[in-house]
Structures are given as C-alpha cells and as structure tokens.
Scaffold this active site. Structure first.
Site, PDB file in Angstrom:
ATOM      1  N   GLY A   1       0.830  -1.206   0.000  1.00 20.70           N
ATOM      2  CA  GLY A   1       0.000   0.000   0.000  1.00 20.70           C
ATOM      3  C   GLY A   1       0.858   1.247   0.000  1.00 20.70           C
ATOM      4  N   GLY A   2       0.193   2.400   0.156  1.00 15.62           N
ATOM      5  CA  GLY A   2       0.920   3.663   0.144  1.00 15.62           C
ATOM      6  C   GLY A   2       1.900   3.779   1.292  1.00 15.62           C
ATOM      7  N   PHE A   3       1.591   3.122   2.417  1.00 12.75           N
ATOM      8  CA  PHE A   3       2.467   3.186   3.585  1.00 12.75           C
ATOM      9  C   PHE A   3       3.691   2.295   3.402  1.00 12.75           C
ATOM     10  CE2 PHE A   3       3.720   1.848   7.889  1.00 12.75           C
ATOM     11  CZ  PHE A   3       3.843   3.078   8.516  1.00 12.75           C
ATOM     12  N   GLY A   4       3.485   1.164   2.757  1.00  8.07           N
ATOM     13  CA  GLY A   4       4.568   0.216   2.559  1.00  8.07           C
ATOM     14  C   GLY A   4       4.044  -1.192   2.358  1.00  8.07           C
TER      15      GLY A   4
ATOM     16  N   ASP B   1     -10.909   7.260   3.923  1.00  8.43           N
ATOM     17  CA  ASP B   1     -10.320   6.435   2.865  1.00  8.43           C
ATOM     18  C   ASP B   1     -11.076   5.113   2.757  1.00  8.43           C
ATOM     19  OD1 ASP B   1      -8.612   5.960   0.766  1.00  8.43           O
ATOM     20  OD2 ASP B   1      -6.972   5.209   2.010  1.00  8.43           O
TER      21      ASP B   1
END
Length: 860
Positions: A534-537, A649
């Site tokens: 994901g965008g976080f990792g 989100d």
C-alpha cells in the site's frame, strides 16, 4: 435638462429608500442583524442580509478586518469584520417593551489591527443583566477546538423599549480590549412559563421573568438544522445529539412515516421547534429486556452554581394508544417526571408537546455536568418497554445578582501541549483554533477488569464520570478523549532510544514490539511473506509469540513520509475496539523503522474477491453481509464514540475479511476527528483515493461524515458490478464507476453492468432495488442529501431480509404489516458489539431474528 431630471429623480429614490431602511431598523417589530465593523453589511452564505452597525453604536470604538480567514468559518459575513473597544461602549436598540428578544453575539478571535487576541477579556451587559464576565473568546475557541463562537441569550421584555448592550474591557488584564463581529436582536414570542424544580415536590422556577442563556439545542435523533431552516423566523440552530450520548447502548433513531403529519396545537406552535425536530426521534430499541436494564442518557458540561431549565420536546411518531410507551425522566440523577406518556399529553400521534424541568447544578466535585436520562416505567407494564425523545434544549437562568457569566473553559493539557508543539514547528501558515489538525483521540473504556487494566496506563487522561443514572444496570463505557501530542519529527537512523512519534497515552494501550521480534516473525522481511503493498509500505504475514498469525505493515524505511499516518493509526486504533474494525495489536519504532502489527485477516481484502483475482466469486448474500458489517464499523466510527471519527479512505481494499468472512474496516492513517456541535464540517486538505472521493469535499475542502457515506456508495456499486472505481481503459463516460452506475440507473439499464456471476444466483428484485436505491442516495452530490451511515445500515439490513432464505418466505413477513412501530423498531435495531467483550454474537444468517439486535450490552 433630461439628465438633470434623471439625477434628481435618482436622488429622491435614494432618499426614500434610505428613509425606509432607517424606519425598518427603528421599527421594534423587525429584527436587527448587524455585521459589526462593516461599513455596508452584506449577505451570508445562508442568504441572510446583515446591515452595518454604525448607526447603533455609542462611544469610542474602531473597526478592523481580520487578517486571516479560517477555512471553517461558515461565511465571511459577519466574521471577517469586527468592532473593537478599548473602553466601555454600548449599542442602543429600540425594541418592543412587551416582547422577549433573542440576542446572539458572534465572535471570531483573530488578529485585528495587530492586537493580540489572547489579551481580549471583557464583560457584556444588557440592561442590568451580566451576560458574559471576563470572557475570552480566544480561550473558549481553543478549548472547544473551533474557529468562532456564538453566544445566544433570551432577554426579558424591557419596559423602556430601549435595549442597551455594553462591552467593557476587563480591568484585571493589562492591554485588554473587547470586540464583537456580529449582533442579532430577534423578536420572539413568550416561550417560557414556570418549570418544576427537580428534587422538590412543590417548588417551581419562574422562567418567564428570567433572562436565559442557551447552552444546548439538539435535534434528537435527527441531523443539523441551520438558521435558514428554523421555523417562525427565529434563526435558531439545532445540532445532532449523538456526541452527548453516554453509554454503550445509544438507542435507535427513527423518522416519521410519510402518512404521519406533524400537527401543531394551540399550546405548541412552530415557534417552539421546527417540523424537522418533531419528525425525527431517538428511542431505546425493540428489546424490552435490554431496555429495562439501561438508561438512554445524555451528559452535558455546564457552569456550576446556576439553575438550568431543561426542555424536552416530544412527538409520538408510531404509537397511537395510551400505555403503549411509558417512561420516567431523570435530570441530574433525580426524578423529574414519572409515568411519562406522550399520547396522554398530546392526545394523538403527530402532535408536538414539550415539558420543562429545572435543576440546580452545585459545584461539589469540580466535574460540572448535567445529566439527562430516560428509562421505561416497568411498574406501569406498558406494551413496549421504551422511551422516546425528539428534541432537547438547556437554558441557564440568571442568578439573584442578574448574572449569567461563567468561567472561561480550560483547554486540556494535551491540547496545550499540541498547541505548543505546533507553535514550535515554524509553520509559516497562520492557523486558527478551529482549523488545526488536533488529532483528537476518541475511544471507550469498558467497566470491570478491562477498565482497571486500561486505567492503570491512562488514569491521568481519563475523563472522570459521575455515578450512573438511577436504575441503570448496563455496563457503561467511559469516553476517553483529548489531543495526542506529536513529540518530534522523524529522523532516519535513530536508535531504539530515540524520541517516539507515539503519545504516551496510545503507547500505554497497545503492545510495543522490538525490531528483532518483528524480523523473527517475518523471516527477516522475506519477500515470500508479502501479502500486500500500500501507500504506507509492504504488508507481511507473520507470527508472534511463536504461533499467533498477524499482519505486519512496514513503512518504507528510506522514506520520510508516513509519520502522520503511522501516528494517526496508532492513536485511533489503540482506543477503538469493535467487531467490525480491524484490531491493532501493537507497533514497533526502532532504528528508523515504523511498523504496525494487526490481527491477521485470513480472507484478505474485499476487492480481491470481486475482480482481478482467480478466487471463487462471492454469492449475493455474502456480499450483502460483508457490506452490512463494513457499514456497522463505519456507523460506530460516526456515532459510537464521544466525537465523530471520519475514516476518509473508505474503499474495498480497506475492508478486510477474517476466516469467518466477517468484514472489518481497516487503515486509519488518514482518519480525522469530525466536527463538534458548533461546526458543520472540518476544513482540511483533500486526501483519499480517486474514484471514491466525495466531490463536495474535493471542491470545498470541507470534510464531514457524509464524505465516508459517498465513498461507501462507490463500494456498494463496486460490490454489485465487480469492477474498479476507476478504469481508464474504458470509454470516457464509463471510467468512473460512480458516474456510470448513476447514469445506467437513470436510464434503467443498471442490470447490464451487474456482475454476470451474480445473475446465476437467486437475486430478489425487491432486495436489489433497495440495495441500488441506497447506493444511489449515498452518491448524492450534496452531503446534506445523503443518508447517515445509520440509515445506510438500516437499508442494507432490510435488503438482506428481503432476500429471504431458500425455501422459506422472507422473515420480514413475520412482522405484522399494520404495526408500524414494530416494523420500525425491528428494522433499526443495530448491533454494536465490542470485540473485547468476549460474548459471542449471532450471525446475520440466524433466521429467528427479524433484524440484528443489541446482542451484547457490555461496554465497547
């Protein structure tokens, strides 16, 4: 000559119009709506016209413009201009000597003429009554985390017909000054008589001869009603009541059926409350056993050593007979009314009534609260053990000295720490109290052993509550709220002893893992263990304590991004426990790593079971149950905690499925605490995922819980159609699923884009109709037109029951069709169970249950 004639004619018209304006202003039957410090007034966002205050001021004053416009201000008028007083100064109005008046004072604490807003302390008096004393708008706005303040008073008739409102800077503060942005003087009918003083059998309070301050005005069970929608031209504001509810069981909301018309009587006109208040209500729910063991309770912060009038607005919307619904009313743990029966008071369904009770709040514990509670009158053996309330108002009464002024609120220590941290961050952008990212943390602490364990870690921050109301037998939950403290910015390469990004409060509520434990559980972050990105990792499947399966989300260690998401996720999830929210087990912050550890969701994300994977398709019933579970989780975020939490989100990759296909909402990195009762939205930078973004939020940068509702509407169509929210490979008109689905529904061709695999399963047409209607309403362009998440949940549960069971008639037919109250209560009973309670909850497939019930009444 013609030109001169035209000029002369224009001057005559201008003079006549000026005379008309002046006469209107001096006519006591008309309201005064003044934008202070403005030379010509203007029109606000609701279309209300504000005039200049210049002709009403007496004394020395200056005018100023605010140097910064907070994004959360509802309108530039009247808040961006102000009148400043360095000495005592008065406004003078000619009013009817026989009439009460609403007086509203608007304050926007900002920088005016380079004056320090923290130096503004002042008194406000009106014809001998002290309305505000040593008042600081700056401190009040900071404590309430809002940009502007509105103070409302109900003034007794003034025999002289001259209303004088005086602003006096406080003499106890150096360089103090007074200011005001807007003044409203609105003629009002006499709405007050006498009120019984609770705790005394024969004592009443003469409210009619008192000046009052409005403390709270709530549309119970309904939504925000703004000044433009108030009745009788009184321009009042009615707020949602849910943030004030206390306890795990917050009842159910309902709305009048189309065949029920609100009928005012000679005793109650629309001056008391608008139709929108009386046509919605909050009741306790359909389960008599549950209702007998808890109180429907609201808690309010008030000023000590004052008497308060609590006005209850009632309107029966479903029941028609005496003794069908009878309940007791408690104010501050004392019985205000026994055997309350709205039908007896009103005479029939749909007729509004109100009841006033007075209570004195004494400063004993320093915890100055006013409690309001309703409980079924079991001794009367009514047909339904239930209670109902449509609206609630609380007014402060002036004391014997004619004073209404209370103390300035004290901002929490955590809020002050956050302010200090923000001030030290060298942020060049000016910010007002209402627009700062305070990061409020909301959660619940259950009673019993769990509460003791949590209290050991957070006792300094716990908001101490009074004893539960009379006869309350349910386990209560204690709201835990405040602001988290950002200790420092992230520094790569720090060791385990470096400063943490996690507040001590959150750190005490979840487990801290060492980096060696995380590496051991993920086989040193082996790529074969990656189950998502994901965008976080990356997200890894791992083991902790040798056998417990977990999901481990690791931030990209080479990136400086993700600190806010990491912190927000911990702050939010460490306080929230719910069956339909993913559980955070702990975190690791060591050697520059930011790692989060969650319960493992065996069936992954909802999206991978809809498209772009080879997994077996979900049946229509499975999809419905998953949507209902996700809706429950979001509904809890919006209403189940002390303050609203907006996810921001919502999408199919953030709805996870455990081994039993129970849906859990995940990924709280972008979550925001929602607006308080004095605000309609939170102004913030637009964040989220394209395809799911609320267009109103995108245009105006104003976030509300209805933004989550819009995103969830996209999820519903995604579940139905099994295609991405955005697909750039399709023709232009089909790229956005939301736009295309609405277009097809309008043309009557929605069936053409439904997942073909669903057409092979039995789909009840009525069930499909209810589902698509719900999704369509969620995607309304304007937030006010969208349903609440509670209404979405109601409709989805109803759709599931319409689906029925193979070989059986729909369980909906088990409810008598002519019993509207039974149908309503069965439909809106919403399960809000705690994942920490340890009590099993029946699944939705239990055909013996008409709709899901309050299966677990323990604290969440």
């Amino acid at each position: 000559m013609i030109s001169n004639t035209r000029v002369l004619f224009s001057l005559i018209l201008l003079s006549l119009s000026t005379i008309q304006v002046l006469s209107a202003d001096s006519n006591s039957s008309n309201p005064y709506i003044l934008s202070c410090g403005s030379s010509k007034g203007g029109t606000d966002s609701d279309g209300r016209k504000w005039s200049s205050d210049s002709q009403f001021i007496s004394g020395n004053s200056t005018t100023a413009k605010a140097q910064y416009q907070d994004p959360s201000l509802p309108s530039e008028i009247p808040y961006m201009s102000a009148r400043i007083f360095s000495s005592s100064c008065s406004f003078k109005f000619s009013v009817s000597p026989k009439q009460r008046h609403w007086l509203r004072l608007h304050f926007y604490p900002s920088s005016y003429n380079n004056l320090d807003k923290s130096n503004s302390y002042f008194d406000v008096t009106a014809n001998g009554f002290t309305l505000l004393k040593n008042f600081s708008a700056s401190i009040t706005a900071q404590a309430l985390t809002q940009a502007y303040i509105v103070k409302e008073f109900s003034l007794i008739p003034i025999e002289s017909g001259n209303l004088n409102i005086t602003f006096t800077p406080s003499s106890s503060h150096n360089n103090s000054y007074a200011f005001v942005n807007g003044i409203e003087v609105i003629p009002m009918p006499e709405l007050f008589q006498t009120a019984n003083l609770v705790g005394f059998n024969d004592k009443t309070i003469d409210v009619q001869s008192s000046t009052l301050q409005t403390m709270f005005r709530l549309n119970v069970g309904g939504q925000y009603v703004g000044p433009a929608n108030d009745s009788a031209g009184l321009s009042r504001t009615w707020y949602d009541d849910s943030p004030y509810l206390f306890g795990a069981a917050f009842g159910v909301t309902s709305q009048a059926e189309k065949n029920v018309t609100i009928q005012y009587s000679k005793n109650v006109s629309d001056s008391f409350a608008p139709v929108d208040v009386y046509k919605t209500a909050r009741s306790m729910g359909p389960d008599s056993k549950v209702n007998s063991n808890y109180n429907l309770t609201w808690v309010f912060q008030v000023d000590a050593n004052f008497t308060y009038v609590v006005r209850f607005h009632f309107c029966e919307l479903y029941l028609t007979k005496v003794n069908q619904r009878v309940f007791d009313i408690y104010v501050n743990n004392q019985t205000a009314q026994q055997d309350a029966d709205v039908i007896i008071w009103a005479g029939k369904i749909g007729v509004p009534v109100y009841k006033d009770y007075a209570a004195y709040v004494k400063d004993q514990t320093g915890d100055d609260e006013l409690w309001v509670a309703l409980h079924p009158t079991v001794s009367m053996k009514p047909q339904y053990y239930d209670a109902i309330l449509n609206g609630l108002e609380i007014f402060k009464i002036n004391d014997t000295r004619g004073n209404l002024g209370g103390l300035n609120p004290v901002p929490s220590q955590m809020l002050q720490d956050a302010e200090a941290a923000a001030a030290g961050a060298n942020d060049p952008t000016p910010r007002a109290a209402g627009s700062k990212n305070k990061g409020l943390v909301i959660g619940g602490v259950t009673g019993g052993a769990a509460g003791v364990v949590v209290a050991a870690a957070v006792c300094f921050f716990v908001y101490h509550r009074k004893k539960k109301s009379h006869e309350s037998g349910a386990g209560a939950w204690l709201p835990l709220y405040g602001t988290s403290t950002t200790i420092t910015s992230r520094k790569s390469g720090t060791n385990s002893g470096s400063t943490s990004h996690v507040s001590s409060l959150a750190a005490g509520l979840c487990r801290h893992f060492s980096l060696s434990e995380i590496k051991h559980g993920t086989k040193n972050f082996d790529e074969s263990e990656v189950i998502g990105v994901g965008g976080f990792g990356k997200v890894y499947k791992g083991l902790i304590d040798g056998s417990t399966k977990v999901a481990i989300k690791r931030s990209n260690p080479s990136s400086e991004q993700g600190v806010n998401e990491f912190q927000t996720e911990i702050e939010m999830l460490s306080k929230l426990r719910h069956r339909h929210l993913v559980s955070l087990i702990g975190y690791c912050e060591e050697d520059g790593e930011m790692i989060l550890v969650y319960d493992y969701m065996a069936n992954g994300t909802l999206r991978e079971h809809l498209y772009e994977h080879d997994k077996p398709p979900l049946s229509w019933k499975q999809r419905l149950e998953i949507c209902i579970g996700a809706a429950r989780g979001l509904h809890y975020l919006h209403t189940g905690a002390r303050y609203t939490i907006i996810h921001r989100d919502v999408k199919t990759t953030n709805i996870l499925l455990d081994e039993n296909w129970v849906a859990k909402v995940s990924d709280f990195g972008l979550s925001k605490t929602g607006p308080n009762l004095q605000q309609t939205h939170v102004s913030t930078m637009v964040k989220g995922s394209f395809g799911y973004l609320d267009p109103e939020y995108f245009r105006r940068q104003q976030l509300t819980e209805k933004s989550d509702v819009y995103s969830f509407g996209v999820v519903l169509f995604e579940v139905l159609c099994a295609r991405p929210a955005l697909n750039a490979t399709l023709p232009k008109e089909q790229v956005s699923l939301a736009d295309w689905a609405l277009h097809c529904r309008k043309r009557g061709t929605l069936h053409e884009i439904i997942d073909p695999r669903l057409k092979e399963t039995l789909m009840n047409p009525e069930c499909l109709k209810k589902f698509t209607e719900t999704a369509e309403k969620c995607l309304s362009d304007h937030g006010l037109e969208r349903p609440s998440m509670g209404d979405v949940l109601w409709n989805l549960e109803f759709a599931l029951q319409l689906l029925g069971h193979p070989g059986e008639e729909s369980v909906v037919t088990e409810v008598k069709a002519n019993d509207a109250y039974a149908v309503q209560n069965a439909a809106v009973a919403i399960e809000e169970e705690s994942s920490t309670a340890g009590v099993p909850v029946d699944g939705l497939t239990n055909s013996t249950v008409v709709f899901s019930q309050f299966m677990n009444q323990q604290g969440r």
